[in-house]
Motif scaffolding. Structure first.
Motif, PDB file in Angstrom:
ATOM      1  N   LEU A  85      -8.619 -20.778  -0.863  1.00 56.86           N
ATOM      2  CA  LEU A  85      -9.024 -22.077  -1.403  1.00 56.86           C
ATOM      3  C   LEU A  85      -9.418 -22.990  -0.251  1.00 56.86           C
ATOM      4  O   LEU A  85      -8.586 -23.385   0.564  1.00 56.86           O
ATOM      5  CB  LEU A  85      -7.892 -22.707  -2.209  1.00 56.86           C
ATOM      6  N   GLN A 143      -6.957 -16.431  -4.038  1.00 51.64           N
ATOM      7  CA  GLN A 143      -6.382 -16.050  -2.748  1.00 51.64           C
ATOM      8  C   GLN A 143      -6.846 -16.967  -1.617  1.00 51.64           C
ATOM      9  O   GLN A 143      -6.107 -17.201  -0.670  1.00 51.64           O
ATOM     10  CB  GLN A 143      -6.753 -14.602  -2.421  1.00 51.64           C
ATOM     11  N   LEU A 191      -5.148 -21.566   2.602  1.00 52.63           N
ATOM     12  CA  LEU A 191      -5.370 -22.891   2.017  1.00 52.63           C
ATOM     13  C   LEU A 191      -5.878 -23.832   3.101  1.00 52.63           C
ATOM     14  O   LEU A 191      -5.262 -23.961   4.166  1.00 52.63           O
ATOM     15  CB  LEU A 191      -4.066 -23.425   1.431  1.00 52.63           C
ATOM     16  N   PHE A 221      -0.055 -26.402  -6.595  1.00 52.09           N
ATOM     17  CA  PHE A 221      -0.255 -24.961  -6.333  1.00 52.09           C
ATOM     18  C   PHE A 221       0.768 -24.097  -7.069  1.00 52.09           C
ATOM     19  O   PHE A 221       0.966 -22.933  -6.716  1.00 52.09           O
ATOM     20  CB  PHE A 221      -0.175 -24.697  -4.828  1.00 52.09           C
ATOM     21  N   LEU A 225      -0.517 -20.794  -8.316  1.00 48.37           N
ATOM     22  CA  LEU A 225      -1.331 -20.008  -7.376  1.00 48.37           C
ATOM     23  C   LEU A 225      -0.449 -19.042  -6.577  1.00 48.37           C
ATOM     24  O   LEU A 225      -0.326 -19.132  -5.350  1.00 48.37           O
ATOM     25  CB  LEU A 225      -2.091 -20.951  -6.433  1.00 48.37           C
ATOM     26  N   LEU A 238      -2.143 -17.077  -3.662  1.00 49.39           N
ATOM     27  CA  LEU A 238      -2.854 -17.820  -2.617  1.00 49.39           C
ATOM     28  C   LEU A 238      -2.349 -17.438  -1.233  1.00 49.39           C
ATOM     29  O   LEU A 238      -1.149 -17.442  -0.970  1.00 49.39           O
ATOM     30  CB  LEU A 238      -2.673 -19.325  -2.842  1.00 49.39           C
TER      31      LEU A 238
END
Length: 295
Positions: free
Chosen positions: A100, A98, A124, A115, A118, A121
């Motif tokens: 990064l 979740q 970021l 990504f 992900l 996520l």
């Protein structure tokens, strides 16, 4: 110590050179920040697969080996900021991630599918790296709420126009937009990407006219209008030498090209980012003049 009750292991600021062995298998939060770790080896976390938060910021990490993070199927928060990472194992599947944080590293290339897996996520941070571009399709599929991409040396070309338009229409948190700026070309240096002017992004058109009085010159049509190779033959009658430039070809069977002529003037100077190489009219005229000088 009862290892089954351990959730947090704090190994920050211990002058560690590597990930310590013998970590409790039930740890869920592991802090290795502010150490001297340079390499994350592929088996570093195979025995701590319950980790949900991994803090590795402010080390000296250069290399993250492939499959290092793959065992961490529960990882939700990863901080590898403020290191010296150039290449990252994007193929390691971190489907639960979740948060990064990859900011302040030395990364240059961001794969379009970086990504792709992900899906969870939300935040970021890839600011303060050395990314010169971000390919269209890299960010649009993410359901981000927060994105940091400032302080990267972006080349503001046609391939980055999508990012300008995406930022303008985005509703997510995008801090320091004035510092999401162009480094190149020189006349746009310091200009915010969102203020990048619309560009003429059409590929150049080439018109080639072959003069009937050019002796021993033959042209061979190909599938495109660009030039694929220049072929010259040495004085000894050897096989033609080819200099790649595009996707059609011009064959020069003159045999008068001087020794040591390995590359014609335009052969390495006409590239375009999409991989196709085109020859400008000026370069073509220069090439024809060179050919005529040897006839």
């Amino acid at each position: 110590m009862n290892t089954f009750s351990v959730e947090l292991v704090d190994c920050a600021s211990k002058d560690l050179l590597s990930v310590p062995v013998g970590l409790p298998s039930h740890v869920t939060t592991l802090s290795l920040s502010a150490n001297k770790i340079q390499v994350l080896k592929s088996k570093s976390f195979v025995n701590v697969t319950l980790i949900t938060s991994l803090w590795l910021g402010h080390n000296a990490i250069v290399t993250v080996e492939r499959d290092t993070l793959t065992p961490l199927v529960n990882l939700r928060n990863l901080d590898i900021s403020h290191n010296k990472i150039v290449n990252f194992p994007w193929e390691d599947r971190l489907t639960a991630l979740q948060l990064l944080k990859m900011n302040n590293n030395e990364m240059v290339h961001l794969p379009k599918d970086a990504f792709l897996t992900l899906r969870e996520l939300r935040s970021l941070r890839i600011n303060n790296n050395k990314f010169t571009t971000i390919a269209q399709g890299t960010l649009e599929s993410l359901r981000l709420s927060h994105l940091q991409i400032y302080n990267n040396p972006f080349t503001c070309s046609c391939s980055l126009e999508w990012l300008r338009d995406w930022i303008r229409g985005s509703t997510i948190s995008l801090p320091e937009q004035d510092n999401i700026a162009c480094e190149l070309p020189q006349h746009l240096k310091g200009v915010s990407v969102v203020k990048m002017p619309k560009m003429d992004c059409k590929a150049p058109t080439i018109s080639i006219t072959y003069q009937p009085d050019i002796v021993n010159t033959e042209s061979h049509e190909g599938p495109k209008t660009s030039i694929n190779s220049i072929i010259n033959r040495d004085k000894s009658g050897g096989k033609p030498k080819s200099v790649p430039t595009g996707s059609t070809s011009v064959t020069v069977d003159s045999g008068e090209i001087g020794e040591g002529t390995q590359e014609l003037p335009f052969a390495s100077k006409c590239g375009i980012n999409d991989g196709t190489q085109y020859v400008s009219n000026e370069a073509l005229q220069g090439w024809l003049a060179l050919m005529l000088s040897f006839v």
